[in-house]
Design a protein around this motif. Sequence first.
Motif, short mmCIF file in Angstrom:
data_model
loop_
_atom_site.label_atom_id
_atom_site.label_comp_id
_atom_site.label_asym_id
_atom_site.label_seq_id
_atom_site.Cartn_x
_atom_site.Cartn_y
_atom_site.Cartn_z
N GLY A 702 -6.08 1.53 0.73
CA GLY A 702 -5.43 0.79 1.13
C GLY A 702 -5.86 1.30 2.30
O GLY A 702 -5.59 2.81 2.70
N THR A 703 -5.06 0.66 3.60
CA THR A 703 -5.47 2.22 4.76
C THR A 703 -3.99 1.76 5.44
O THR A 703 -3.53 2.63 6.48
CB THR A 703 -6.07 1.04 6.13
N ASN A 704 -2.30 1.35 4.58
CA ASN A 704 -1.28 1.50 4.91
C ASN A 704 -0.71 1.54 3.84
O ASN A 704 -0.67 1.00 2.82
CB ASN A 704 -0.77 0.66 6.19
N GLY A 705 1.10 1.91 3.80
CA GLY A 705 2.07 1.75 3.14
C GLY A 705 2.23 0.43 2.29
O GLY A 705 2.48 -0.18 0.58
N ASP A 706 1.78 -0.92 3.17
CA ASP A 706 1.78 -2.42 1.97
C ASP A 706 0.69 -2.54 1.53
O ASP A 706 1.51 -3.81 0.87
CB ASP A 706 1.69 -3.25 3.63
N GLN A 707 0.08 -1.89 1.83
CA GLN A 707 -1.42 -2.35 0.34
C GLN A 707 -1.36 -1.12 -0.71
O GLN A 707 -2.32 -1.57 -1.73
CB GLN A 707 -2.70 -2.05 1.44
N THR A 780 0.77 6.39 -1.89
CA THR A 780 1.94 5.51 -1.44
C THR A 780 1.59 3.43 -2.87
O THR A 780 0.76 3.06 -2.60
CB THR A 780 1.36 5.41 0.19
N ILE A 781 3.26 3.70 -3.24
CA ILE A 781 3.43 2.46 -3.61
C ILE A 781 3.71 1.19 -2.80
O ILE A 781 4.62 1.89 -2.01
CB ILE A 781 4.00 2.36 -4.68
N PRO A 782 3.37 -0.03 -2.63
CA PRO A 782 3.96 -0.38 -1.67
C PRO A 782 5.06 -1.22 -2.21
O PRO A 782 5.70 -0.94 -3.19
CB PRO A 782 2.22 -2.36 -1.63
N ALA A 783 5.72 -2.06 -1.43
CA ALA A 783 7.53 -2.32 -1.45
C ALA A 783 7.02 -3.79 -2.40
O ALA A 783 6.49 -3.97 -2.37
CB ALA A 783 7.65 -2.70 -0.20
N TYR A 784 8.28 -3.45 -2.97
CA TYR A 784 8.46 -4.84 -3.73
C TYR A 784 7.47 -4.69 -5.36
O TYR A 784 7.30 -5.36 -5.73
CB TYR A 784 8.33 -6.04 -3.20
#
Length: 801
Positions: A702-707, A780-784
């Motif tokens: 992904g390109t950011n932490g949300d992904q 990096t693991i996404p939130a929740y």
Amino acid sequence: MNKNQRLMINQRRFAGPRLVLFASLMICVVVGIFFTVGNLLTRQSSATVMGDMEWSFSQITIGYGHTCALTNEGKAYCWGWNGQGQLGNNSTTNSRIPVAVQMPAGVSFQSITVGYYHTCALTNEGKAYCWGWNGQGQLGNNSTTNSRIPVAVQMPAGVSFQSITVGYYHTCALTNEGKAYCWGWNGQGQLGNNSTTNSRIPVAVQMPAGVARFQSIAAGYYYTCAITSEGKAYCWGRGNGGQLGNNSTTNSRIPVAVQMPAGVARFQSIAAGYYYTCAITSEGKAYCWGRGNGGQLGNNSTTNSRIPVAVQMPAGVSFQSITAGSDYTCAITSEGKAYCWGYGSSGQLGNNSTTNSSTPVAVQMPAGVSFQSITAGSDYTCALTNEGKAYCWGNNEYGQLGNNSTTNSSIPLAVSSVGVNVPVEQSASRLYKWNNAVQPGTPLAATNAVATLPEVGSSFRIRVGLTADGNKTLQNTTVPPGNMKLRAQYAKKTATSCSAVSSGDWQNITTNSSLRYAVTGPAHQTAISAISDNPVLPTNSHNYAHQSIVRPTTDSSLTFTNYQGIESGQTGLWDLVLADNGLEQNTSYCVRVVTDTTAAPGSSIDSYTMYPEFKTAPGSLDIRFRDNAGATVVNPVTNFDNSIIGSSSVITNALLSNSSSKQIEVTNTQTSSGWSVVLSASDGVTAKWKRTGGTESYMFNGTNGDQGFLSVNFGTSSVLASGSSLSGSTCQTSGISKGVDSQFKVGTATANGVTLMSSSGSTGQLGCAFLLRNVRLNQTIPAYQKPGTYELPMTLTVTAQ
């Protein structure tokens, strides 16, 4: 064949208010091993090895610094200067005694002629071959490349030659119909085709009006002369010294008539020299014209003449043949006596003097000898007796007198009879596995010389046999012990057959060549004996004469000899103890035995129709995980640190490789062009982390932490080299680079590929192992993200560049 290693990361969920996420990374290590088995083909060859025995020549010819002769069987031998390959023995080494010309397969020569730097000969079928220097196209093969062995002249359509002559940088020949062709340098019009343009193939001489045919032709220094069927002389080319004989000093690009002397009806033969020409009349009288500064015209003068002048003949003498050199002349009387005149500073007049003479002086004949032919060169002379024995005298700087010396002589000396005409055939060979003992190991194939090396860097053995066929016209057909001085050579098979491999591609097997003599093994020249799996005995041989081990330990001892004598019908057998020292993989190579003309001038192998041939293993480019003991780590697992899931993304770390129990190793025996190691998701750019036993997933690129994304960090990593290369050198990390910190990011070049390690080139590194240590992974693991064990299969691939 592929090897797969799986790297697992396990995560467990902990009880309590916190959710702990474990990500699992599976690494599939792909290793490509390609192994091709081929055949080593058996060819047949013949050779000529020289020994002390009786022999005879039918013709002799000389040039600037080398001499050639033909045997009664049509074999050619040459000696003297060889800087341009003019001796024709696939060498550029001078020889002080005769060495065999490497004859084309199935060819017999009927005449031979020598020039300044090149040699030519005619076959019984009228085909022309030339060898030596070719800078002006004088070899006639539509090339300007030198050749150390005979190459075929590109014959005009429908033409057969009956005689050939070589000049300074040009060659001429007559057809069976009496037409003249010339080729090579033409700056003075010496090709006779009304041009001054060089030609790399034969061009027709412009025949004079009313002349139907020439009966003989002679090439000199930048000019050419010929005799017609009616005995008239014509010349063309350079005329500055009056050598064209037409009362002029002007060059001519076409044949011009020589001004015949008063009362002379016809010439029977003609000879072209440096700047002058001589001819013999039907009555045995000699005439010369052109430059006379050294007395070479023989008219008791040193004045040039633009028309023929009579040689001042000795009383009661009649000449049957004449030859013109650089600035002196020789002739043979009807009784076989030799006379010479002109410059004599090197003893070339043969009268035990170094004084010039402007009239013929008698050559000091060897006792009981009469000559049947004579030939003059730059500053030395050779002649043949009625029995075919060769004598030479004069300058001997390059060994051109052929008496195994470089000392001048002012009287005739016999050309060395160190072995001519003991035919030897390279007729048996077999390859064996490595064995450190005197006898070779298990055969690599069931038949003679048919095998492929088992692996890159293999040591192996070749048992090679040379059969002495003998020559029934000679009294002695045994090769005496120690008489052959041999070397082994190899070449990449760059043509359809080993016999067609370019002469320049062959090189000596040494202690450090790509095909080298093995580092360890039995001592050089240790005697060998029969074994149950000897090569198949040739049909023309009744038994083996077992010779010796060939494994020299220094390049100064590369020569090996025949440990025992080889009688007619016997096969000498040697063991070549060899090793692959950086040969190209998956490639066919040829091996041959040649004589060492430096160690044993006069001994030479003259033709090849069989070559041992082998194919190298293709090698491999391998990657694996290993521990410090060198053992392979099977199905390795990488575990990320425990992570606590919350309302924001979480970063967790893992070691892809470490410095002890799990190191990435690349071993290369396949490519010299470099390689690279790339980490990628096994399922491609759309792969995701997937929870074991569930359907939840998130992106690895992904390109950011949300992904969610995965990155590689080289902060504390290092590259080490271990072992020795195939060439024996200690492995170094020169040219090896580790990667740079990178993130897997969709839509970019690293969407599914991060380079971990690369080599810019592998010259000198074949066989080395390279370890990559302490590479870290960050994810990096996404939130929740739902807790559980997540896995991402990945592949580590090494690829040749």
